[in-house]
Motif scaffolding. Structure first.
Motif, PDB file in Angstrom:
ATOM      1  N   THR A 290      38.245   6.601  76.969  1.00  0.00           N
ATOM      2  CA  THR A 290      37.205   5.719  76.419  1.00  0.00           C
ATOM      3  C   THR A 290      36.915   6.022  74.953  1.00  0.00           C
ATOM      4  O   THR A 290      36.612   7.170  74.596  1.00  0.00           O
ATOM      5  N   LEU A 291      36.993   4.993  74.117  1.00  0.00           N
ATOM      6  CA  LEU A 291      36.560   5.097  72.729  1.00  0.00           C
ATOM      7  C   LEU A 291      35.050   4.870  72.690  1.00  0.00           C
ATOM      8  O   LEU A 291      34.566   3.816  73.116  1.00  0.00           O
ATOM      9  N   CYS A 292      34.307   5.853  72.203  1.00  0.00           N
ATOM     10  CA  CYS A 292      32.853   5.760  72.098  1.00  0.00           C
ATOM     11  C   CYS A 292      32.469   5.635  70.625  1.00  0.00           C
ATOM     12  O   CYS A 292      32.961   6.404  69.789  1.00  0.00           O
ATOM     13  N   ILE A 293      31.580   4.679  70.315  1.00  0.00           N
ATOM     14  CA  ILE A 293      31.190   4.413  68.930  1.00  0.00           C
ATOM     15  C   ILE A 293      29.683   4.358  68.805  1.00  0.00           C
ATOM     16  O   ILE A 293      28.999   3.737  69.618  1.00  0.00           O
ATOM     17  N   ASN A 294      29.169   5.025  67.780  1.00  0.00           N
ATOM     18  CA  ASN A 294      27.788   4.856  67.343  1.00  0.00           C
ATOM     19  C   ASN A 294      27.837   4.510  65.855  1.00  0.00           C
ATOM     20  O   ASN A 294      28.137   5.369  65.029  1.00  0.00           O
ATOM     21  N   PRO A 295      27.569   3.242  65.481  1.00  0.00           N
ATOM     22  CA  PRO A 295      27.688   2.858  64.070  1.00  0.00           C
ATOM     23  C   PRO A 295      26.563   3.376  63.199  1.00  0.00           C
ATOM     24  O   PRO A 295      26.620   3.263  61.974  1.00  0.00           O
ATOM     25  N   GLY A 296      25.502   3.963  63.812  1.00  0.00           N
ATOM     26  CA  GLY A 296      24.364   4.444  63.044  1.00  0.00           C
ATOM     27  C   GLY A 296      23.462   3.307  62.607  1.00  0.00           C
ATOM     28  O   GLY A 296      23.669   2.144  62.944  1.00  0.00           O
ATOM     29  N   SER A 297      22.431   3.655  61.831  1.00  0.00           N
ATOM     30  CA  SER A 297      21.485   2.641  61.364  1.00  0.00           C
ATOM     31  C   SER A 297      20.876   3.050  60.031  1.00  0.00           C
ATOM     32  O   SER A 297      20.493   4.198  59.836  1.00  0.00           O
ATOM     33  N   SER A 298      20.819   2.063  59.111  1.00  0.00           N
ATOM     34  CA  SER A 298      20.114   2.221  57.835  1.00  0.00           C
ATOM     35  C   SER A 298      19.217   1.011  57.614  1.00  0.00           C
ATOM     36  O   SER A 298      19.191   0.421  56.538  1.00  0.00           O
ATOM     37  N   TYR A 299      18.497   0.630  58.661  1.00  0.00           N
ATOM     38  CA  TYR A 299      17.739  -0.620  58.631  1.00  0.00           C
ATOM     39  C   TYR A 299      16.674  -0.639  57.540  1.00  0.00           C
ATOM     40  O   TYR A 299      16.378  -1.695  56.966  1.00  0.00           O
ATOM     41  N   GLU A 300      16.070   0.500  57.221  1.00  0.00           N
ATOM     42  CA  GLU A 300      14.985   0.517  56.228  1.00  0.00           C
ATOM     43  C   GLU A 300      15.489   0.172  54.834  1.00  0.00           C
ATOM     44  O   GLU A 300      14.721  -0.272  53.985  1.00  0.00           O
ATOM     45  N   GLN A 301      16.774   0.352  54.602  1.00  0.00           N
ATOM     46  CA  GLN A 301      17.371  -0.021  53.323  1.00  0.00           C
ATOM     47  C   GLN A 301      17.943  -1.451  53.366  1.00  0.00           C
ATOM     48  O   GLN A 301      18.539  -1.916  52.389  1.00  0.00           O
ATOM     49  N   GLY A 302      17.753  -2.144  54.490  1.00  0.00           N
ATOM     50  CA  GLY A 302      18.315  -3.477  54.624  1.00  0.00           C
ATOM     51  C   GLY A 302      19.824  -3.466  54.746  1.00  0.00           C
ATOM     52  O   GLY A 302      20.487  -4.481  54.541  1.00  0.00           O
ATOM     53  N   GLN A 303      20.396  -2.322  55.107  1.00  0.00           N
ATOM     54  CA  GLN A 303      21.844  -2.160  55.210  1.00  0.00           C
ATOM     55  C   GLN A 303      22.245  -2.269  56.676  1.00  0.00           C
ATOM     56  O   GLN A 303      21.729  -1.525  57.521  1.00  0.00           O
ATOM     57  N   LEU A 304      23.132  -3.192  56.994  1.00  0.00           N
ATOM     58  CA  LEU A 304      23.579  -3.356  58.370  1.00  0.00           C
ATOM     59  C   LEU A 304      24.840  -2.537  58.600  1.00  0.00           C
ATOM     60  O   LEU A 304      25.919  -2.880  58.110  1.00  0.00           O
ATOM     61  N   LEU A 305      24.703  -1.452  59.350  1.00  0.00           N
ATOM     62  CA  LEU A 305      25.855  -0.658  59.755  1.00  0.00           C
ATOM     63  C   LEU A 305      26.396  -1.229  61.062  1.00  0.00           C
ATOM     64  O   LEU A 305      25.625  -1.671  61.914  1.00  0.00           O
ATOM     65  N   GLY A 306      27.698  -1.226  61.212  1.00  0.00           N
ATOM     66  CA  GLY A 306      28.272  -1.815  62.410  1.00  0.00           C
ATOM     67  C   GLY A 306      29.667  -1.308  62.685  1.00  0.00           C
ATOM     68  O   GLY A 306      30.159  -0.365  62.057  1.00  0.00           O
ATOM     69  N   ALA A 307      30.308  -1.960  63.650  1.00  0.00           N
ATOM     70  CA  ALA A 307      31.688  -1.629  64.009  1.00  0.00           C
ATOM     71  C   ALA A 307      32.415  -2.905  64.375  1.00  0.00           C
ATOM     72  O   ALA A 307      31.903  -3.727  65.146  1.00  0.00           O
ATOM     73  N   VAL A 308      33.598  -3.085  63.811  1.00  0.00           N
ATOM     74  CA  VAL A 308      34.497  -4.168  64.193  1.00  0.00           C
ATOM     75  C   VAL A 308      35.570  -3.566  65.084  1.00  0.00           C
ATOM     76  O   VAL A 308      36.231  -2.591  64.704  1.00  0.00           O
TER      77      VAL A 308
END
Length: 325
Positions: A290-308
């Motif tokens: 299993t590939l496990c991903i946590n893209p993290g979060s920088s929501y307070e900076q208005g930055q959308l972290l994600g994973a494709v």
């Protein structure tokens, strides 16, 4: 596009995942645009969706207003300045509201009134977000949303009523060519006594009840569990002291993920497991196949972290990119 050049073989389905936007209007707008931007046909938003705080903007009279954000006092002398500040507050995921000194004093003295106001502002934003999704998304993109441990239960009803967004919490949903995903925002216990958390044995029972409904083979199965697996590196959070302050100025970290989530992944061995919850633990790892991903979060900076992630139904997911936008 860059992803077409990066991934030479066309996937069976391309999925974009983000999480923990905590009320950020900017991040939600970016999430809705991510299908076109990344050429993804499936959008998945993990919890937590809702914001954390009210920000009063107090009328002083004579066209003057005052407010405080992040312990910085602000003063405004025009409607344009107030509107600009309100946008800044929304971008950070908080809830601005205009008030008077007397009304503010009344709110500060009455916890129930404060809670009621926060509740209305929070639900109102989710309702607006669902209307925005209904207007901007079309049938070419499937959008799944699962609230998190910080999200009140009324959020589920609002999502379920949307036309273009599908509530994923506690359900097996299908997409692409025979892929199935099971989702939950419930977590193990936290120091903050949030809405959706429980002891590990009960959480494991909840996860097993959901995963037992999956009929797709493991190579076509996705787990969307808000809490990351314990000891995976995707759950390393700043250690806190007894008075809830970061230990060693946040430099000391400890694993805080769920043993139940780890057990469920090890038992089911889905192709992909998506997580959030711990904003600082951006990364990926494998538990067995299993590939496990946590893209993290920088929501307070208005930055959308994600994973494709490109899924093709093979034994392993080999193509994925952590994104920032």
């Amino acid at each position: 596009m860059i992803f077409s050049r990066l991934f030479s073989r066309k996937p069976s389905v391309r999925l974009f995942f983000a999480t923990d936007i905590h009320g950020s209007e900017t991040c939600w707008r970016k999430f809705l645009n991510s299908g076109k931007h990344y050429d993804a046909r499936v959008l998945v938003l993990g919890g937590d969706m809702t914001g954390k705080a009210l920000v009063p903007i107090v009328e002083e009279g004579g066209g003057r207003w005052r407010a405080e954000l992040l312990e910085i006092k602000r003063e405004f002398e025009s409607e344009d300045e107030v509107k600009e500040f309100e946008e800044v507050v929304r971008r950070r995921g908080y809830y601005p509201f205009r008030t008077t000194p007397d009304e503010l004093a009344e709110l500060q003295a009455d916890e129930k009134k404060r809670d009621d106001l926060f509740h209305r502002k929070m639900l109102g934003r989710i309702e607006r977000w669902m209307r925005m999704a209904d207007e901007r998304l079309d049938g070419s993109v499937e959008c799944f949303v699962s609230p998190g441990n910080d999200d009140q239960f009324e959020v589920d009803e609002i999502i379920a009523a949307a036309k273009r967004v599908k509530l994923a919490e506690g359900r097996v949903v299908e997409f692409g060519d025979g892929f199935q995903m099971v989702s939950t925002g419930w977590s193990n216990r936290t120091p903050w006594n949030t809405y959706r958390e429980e002891d590990e044995p009960e959480l494991l029972e909840r996860l097993r009840k959901m995963t037992s409904q999956v009929t797709a083979p493991p190579e076509k199965t996705v787990y969307n569990f808000h809490c990351p697996p314990y000891g995976s590196g995707l759950d390393d959070a700043p250690e806190i002291t007894a008075d809830m302050r970061p230990k060693d100025a946040g430099r000391s970290t400890v694993p805080v993920g769920s043993t139940a989530v780890r057990r469920a992944i090890e038992e089911g061995q889905p192709a992909l497991s998506l997580h959030g919850h711990i904003h600082e633990a951006r990364g990926n790892t494998r538990l067995g196949r299993t590939l496990c991903i946590n893209p993290g979060s920088s929501y307070e900076q208005g930055q959308l972290l994600g994973a494709v992630v490109d899924l093709d139904g093979g034994e392993k997911v080999r193509r994925f990119v952590l994104t920032s936008g």
